[in-house]
Write a protein that holds these residues in place. Structure first.
Motif, PDB file in Angstrom:
ATOM      1  N   TRP A 466      57.369   3.501  25.356  1.00 12.82           N
ATOM      2  CA  TRP A 466      57.486   2.044  25.336  1.00 12.82           C
ATOM      3  C   TRP A 466      57.452   1.537  23.898  1.00 12.82           C
ATOM      4  O   TRP A 466      56.627   1.977  23.091  1.00 12.82           O
ATOM      5  CB  TRP A 466      56.335   1.395  26.102  1.00 12.82           C
ATOM      6  N   GLN A 469      58.599  -4.287  21.782  1.00 12.60           N
ATOM      7  CA  GLN A 469      59.596  -5.220  22.307  1.00 12.60           C
ATOM      8  C   GLN A 469      59.712  -5.098  23.825  1.00 12.60           C
ATOM      9  O   GLN A 469      59.854  -6.112  24.535  1.00 12.60           O
ATOM     10  CB  GLN A 469      60.963  -4.975  21.654  1.00 12.60           C
ATOM     11  N   HIS A 470      59.639  -3.863  24.341  1.00 16.49           N
ATOM     12  CA  HIS A 470      59.719  -3.657  25.782  1.00 16.49           C
ATOM     13  C   HIS A 470      58.535  -4.315  26.498  1.00 16.49           C
ATOM     14  O   HIS A 470      58.712  -4.989  27.526  1.00 16.49           O
ATOM     15  CB  HIS A 470      59.759  -2.161  26.095  1.00 16.49           C
ATOM     16  N   GLU A 473      58.929  -8.032  26.665  1.00 17.55           N
ATOM     17  CA  GLU A 473      59.820  -8.430  27.753  1.00 17.55           C
ATOM     18  C   GLU A 473      59.065  -8.487  29.075  1.00 17.55           C
ATOM     19  O   GLU A 473      59.247  -9.406  29.877  1.00 17.55           O
ATOM     20  CB  GLU A 473      60.994  -7.446  27.864  1.00 17.55           C
ATOM     21  N   ARG A 474      58.220  -7.524  29.318  1.00 20.20           N
ATOM     22  CA  ARG A 474      57.479  -7.473  30.580  1.00 20.20           C
ATOM     23  C   ARG A 474      56.454  -8.604  30.678  1.00 20.20           C
ATOM     24  O   ARG A 474      56.093  -9.035  31.776  1.00 20.20           O
ATOM     25  CB  ARG A 474      56.771  -6.126  30.721  1.00 20.20           C
TER      26      ARG A 474
END
Length: 948
Positions: A466, A469-470, A473-474
């Motif tokens: 991960w 940035q990921h 997003e979540r």
């Protein structure tokens, strides 16, 4: 050097003058200023500045960019700043106390010369406290990167010296947490490892000190292929030869954690308050704050630092006041734990609770104990557990404000600072997981709440694939609490326990507040949401603040922490709450909202518009639009009008559409020119009901004025006469005033100044009969224009002063800008050119702030004329050029004509002056300004007068 100027480089570049922060421009401009500040008192050539700021990638303009940047920097600094141009280059001269880096160096030098260890230690603390993050953070260039490294080295050296002073003073426990972090951050720096080993050994933790040596050695061998240096080896040998001290007291404090960021000031406050007990009773310090804010972590860190001050033991009791799935610990269980902690055998503990408490107070009265009572449910649970001697100290943590507890000090914990939040994330998740902006975004998603930050950091550490940035997003949107709630110790679970412990009336208000669409709110808004009276709402709100479920950032205002708002939204269930809130806002706002109240509630009113039902949205838009226009909130004005029109169309409300289209068309023409509002006004005229004469009067008046502005030969006069007739029929004297004002303005455009003056004076008389002072400034400004056209500046000056006073009182920035323009013109006519320039500069600043292009054009034209009269021709040309460009961009024909005429007046070349005048004459004819065209034609017939 101006008084109060401060330049801070030990963190992001910050420039202040007194309490005001100053922007020195975009990033590269900041870099140039930083270079000048680092070299204060030294002359830098333009070539040097270019090299130091741009390295090997200079801009296309090359060295020509340097004077421009220096000029912009100089303009941004307060008057009296000494950024000077010499024959060799540029130099920034600073007083000795301006630069934080210089203050840091001075304090470190003074500390080195001081023979008193305590004073030297205090000076090092002051010097290191100047750092606000990474020095020169975010600024580009190799030179500044090198300076960043140099300053960081100086900081680390000072840090090492300060810790050595701490150890010499016997403050081993205090130094350990900071040294753990330093060793983790600098795994190859043996200096910090030696200091940590000495601190651990000095606090009786010899085994941990030896383990530190082995861990550092493994790192050096495995990653660098080298053995530890002589100083580190010597520290190990000293430990191996020493006899390990045997602890005689019980230390129940939990592990302080490898990751503990921020809270330096709070930690120092706790330690200072409990370091030296005084008085007849044990000092009690209470720490309160919302779930997950880090109360326990702070208490434990403070406990470890204070351990040496309380040699008879450090006892820790979790009272489980807000532990998911557990009932709070009873007094009987808690005192049993405390008695065992001071060595009372189980078979000697009395059976009666009162006897147990008596034994606890008696035995603790002969000891020096530190007692941490964590997660207290209320003051009643804590009071019986207080020890019986002033030599003891007590730390209490609770989510509630324990008002009934007689505490020596109280500390309410707030959110972590951004730099501390990102440091905690990086410590847990590991370095280099994302850029600085992404880490800061993640910290904001976590609300800078330590519990949320720890959960997010742990998720990243256990999911190497991960990116930050990921995870960002979540965490966007409504899933955020679920993402931060992995188990019984998650964020949502912590909030749920606090919520479930509330009485029913507090729970209901909390849930209703979850439906509030804005950010912060007052008592009346909360009462409207819940459908209760004000005094009841205020009492419940204060209870929620005491329970750390609401924040009170200032008296009378309340708001949620960001994550708590998300939880409140989840439990909200009153469908009628938003409707009650919108009706409350409409009732308070009325037809013309109180400006102070509206300024305070502006963001909430805009948010309420988004969630209001269509009928209420139309009404709210009609109230908000004139207020936002008057406050120059033009982007927000567009949003409000668009939302209101959409609501009116959905509910098939032609009158609502007509009113909103009228406002959009009327405001649009004054902001961006008459063409902008024409379509909206025509559509408004089509939709306005026949049985609404006052509305039709206002629409037709505005439409007639707009058409007359665009095309003097149109049927605008008939529209204005119809407007006047309808206004009189409706008895709407305000509409009559507006129409008379428009007739006057159109008369001025055709140089019918006597007729315009008559219209304005009739309108002014009627406005005074109505008693509405807000109508007067525009009319007085018009009268001033007419008097100036008659070359009668003294009555014009009197009118503008009256307009200025009323516009200032009623905060009418547009009218104030015009008043200053005409006032400056009157002074210019009276030969007071310097004063005229000063007033026109004020008018321009105000016009730019109003964000209306036509106001700005008008102010620049006036300023250009006054500068020309003052003999500052070059500056005047600059203003006329800018006015011309703005007018051409906006299709403002009159502005084009006046700007060309001003440029013609400024030029010394007869041929160029004639060419500019011919352009102006042509534009005036095309736009239908016949009187102005005639005046320009007369000038062309007398060419000798056409150059300055």
């Amino acid at each position: 050097m101006p008084s109060g100027l401060r330049i801070d480089l030990l963190g992001p570049l910050t420039v202040r003058s007194g309490d005001a922060e100053i922007s020195v421009g975009p990033l590269r401009q900041q870099a140039m200023f930083a270079v000048l500040a680092l070299n204060a008192g030294r002359v830098l050539t333009p070539e040097q500045l270019l090299d130091l700021v741009w390295d090997d990638d200079p801009p296309p303009t090359g060295i020509k960019v340097v004077p421009t940047y220096v000029y912009r920097i100089r303009k941004s600094l307060p008057p009296g700043s000494r950024l000077e141009r010499t024959t060799a280059g540029y130099v920034l001269r600073l007083d000795s106390d301006v630069l934080d880096l210089e203050r840091f160096e001075t304090m470190v030098r003074e500390a080195g010369r001081n023979d008193d260890p305590e004073q030297a230690l205090a000076l090092h603390d002051q010097a290191l406290a100047l750092f606000r993050g990474q020095p020169l953070s975010g600024l580009p260039g190799q030179y500044l990167a090198g300076q960043r490294r140099r300053i960081a080295e100086r900081r680390e050296k000072a840090l090492g010296t300060r810790i050595q002073l701490q150890l010499a003073a016997g403050r081993h426990v205090e130094a350990i947490p900071e040294l753990i972090g330093l060793v983790a951050d600098h795994p190859f720096d043996e200096r910090f490892a030696v200091l940590l080993m000495n601190a651990l050994a000095g606090s009786g933790r010899q085994a941990e000190a030896l383990e530190t040596y082995q861990r550092v050695r493994r790192t050096l061998v495995e990653q660098l292929g080298i053995e530890p240096g002589p100083e580190l080896r010597a520290a190990q040998q000293t430990l191996l030869r020493a006899d390990a001290p045997t602890p005689t007291a019980r230390n129940e404090l939990p592990y302080g954690g490898a990751a503990f960021a921020g809270r330096a000031a709070e930690l120092a406050e706790v330690v200072a308050a409990l370091r030296t007990p005084t008085g007849s009773a044990p000092p009690v310090l209470a720490i309160d704050g919302m779930a997950g804010i880090g109360k326990t972590a702070l208490a434990v860190q403070a406990g470890h630092r204070l351990a040496s001050q309380y040699p008879d033991g450090q006892l820790f009791v979790d009272l489980h006041g807000h532990t998911p799935g557990r009932e709070p610990l009873g007094t009987e269980q808690a005192v049993d734990h405390l008695l065992r902690g001071i060595g009372v055998p189980a078979d000697q503990v009395p059976g009666c609770l009162e006897d147990r408490l008596s034994m606890w107070r008696s035995k603790s009265s002969r000891l020096r104990l530190l007692v941490v009572l964590d997660n207290a449910p209320d003051a009643a649970t804590v009071r019986p557990l207080l020890p019986g001697a002033s030599e003891c100290a007590v730390l209490v943590t609770s989510r509630r404000l324990l008002v009934e507890l007689d505490a020596k000090c109280r500390l309410g914990l707030g959110l972590l600072a951004m730099e501390d939040a990102t440091a905690l994330l990086s410590e847990i998740a590991g370095p280099d997981r994302g850029d600085e902006a992404a880490v800061q975004e993640l910290a904001e998603h976590c609300g800078r709440l330590p519990l949320a930050l720890r959960i997010a950091g742990a998720r990243l550490r256990h999911r190497p694939s991960w990116s930050i940035q990921h995870l960002n997003e979540r965490l966007r949107g409504r899933r955020r609490l679920r993402e931060l709630d992995g188990d019984a110790n998650g964020v949502r679970s912590a909030f749920a326990v606090s919520y479930e412990h509330l009485p029913q009336d507090q729970r209901r208000l909390f849930a209703c507040l979850g439906l509030f669409p804005g950010k912060d709110f007052d008592v009346k808004a909360a009462a409207a949401l819940a459908g209760i009276d004000g005094p009841t709402a205020e009492a419940l709100l204060e209870h929620l603040v005491d329970a750390s479920l609401l924040l009170a950032p200032r008296p009378g205002r309340y708001e949620f922490h960001d994550l708590l708002r998300g939880y409140a939204v989840e439990v909200a269930d009153d469908d009628a709450a938003v409707g009650r809130l919108v009706e409350h806002y409409l009732a308070v706002a009325g037809v013309e909202p109180d400006l102070t109240w509206a300024d305070l509630e502006r963001s909430n009113l805009l948010a309420a518009l988004e969630v209001a039902e269509d009928a209420a949205a139309v009404r709210l838009a009609l109230v908000l639009a004139p207020y936002l226009h008057g406050r120059s909130r033009l982007d927000e004005l567009d949003v409000v009008l668009t939302a209101g029109l959409a609501a009116a169309e959905r509910r098939q409300d032609p009158e609502g559409q007509a009113r909103l289209l009228f406002l959009r068309g009327n405001f649009g023409q004054f902001r961006c020119g008459p063409q902008k509002g024409l379509c909206d006004l025509r559509r408004a005229a089509e939709l306005a009901p026949e049985d609404a004469p006052a509305l039709r009067a206002r629409i037709l008046g505005s439409l007639g004025y707009t058409q007359g502005t665009l095309d003097p030969s149109s049927d605008h006069a008939e529209l204005l006469r119809t407007s006047l007739r309808l206004a009189q029929l409706a008895g709407d004297r305000r509409a009559i005033v507006e129409t008379l004002s428009r007739l006057a303005a159109l008369a001025i455009r055709q140089h019918g100044f006597a007729m315009a003056l008559e219209y304005y004076e009739r309108a002014l008389k009627l406005a005074r009969e109505i008693g509405d002072e807000r109508l007067e400034p525009e009319l007085l400004n018009g009268i001033a224009v007419c008097r100036l056209a008659e070359d009668d500046p003294l009555p014009a000056l009197e009118a503008t002063r009256a307009a200025q006073r009323l516009a200032a009182v009623h905060e009418l920035d547009f009218s104030l800008s015009y008043a200053l323009c005409h006032q400056g013109e009157a002074h210019r006519r009276l030969g007071r050119n310097k004063l005229a320039v000063e007033i026109h500069e004020q008018a321009l600043k105000l016009a730019i702030g109003n964000c209306t292009h036509l106001d700005e054009v008008d102010a620049r034209l006036h300023l250009g004329r006054s500068l020309h009269s003052a003999g500052r021709t070059e500056a005047a040309v600059e203003q006329f050029d800018l006015a011309l460009r703005l007018s051409e961009d906006r299709g403002h024909a009159l502005g084009v004509v006046e700007a060309l005429t001003g440029l013609a007046d400024c030029t010394r070349l007869a041929t160029r002056a004639d060419r500019l005048l011919r352009q102006a004459h042509s534009q005036a004819k095309i736009a239908g300004y016949s009187a102005l065209a005639t005046r320009l034609a007369n000038r062309l017939d007398h060419p000798s007068a056409n150059h300055g």
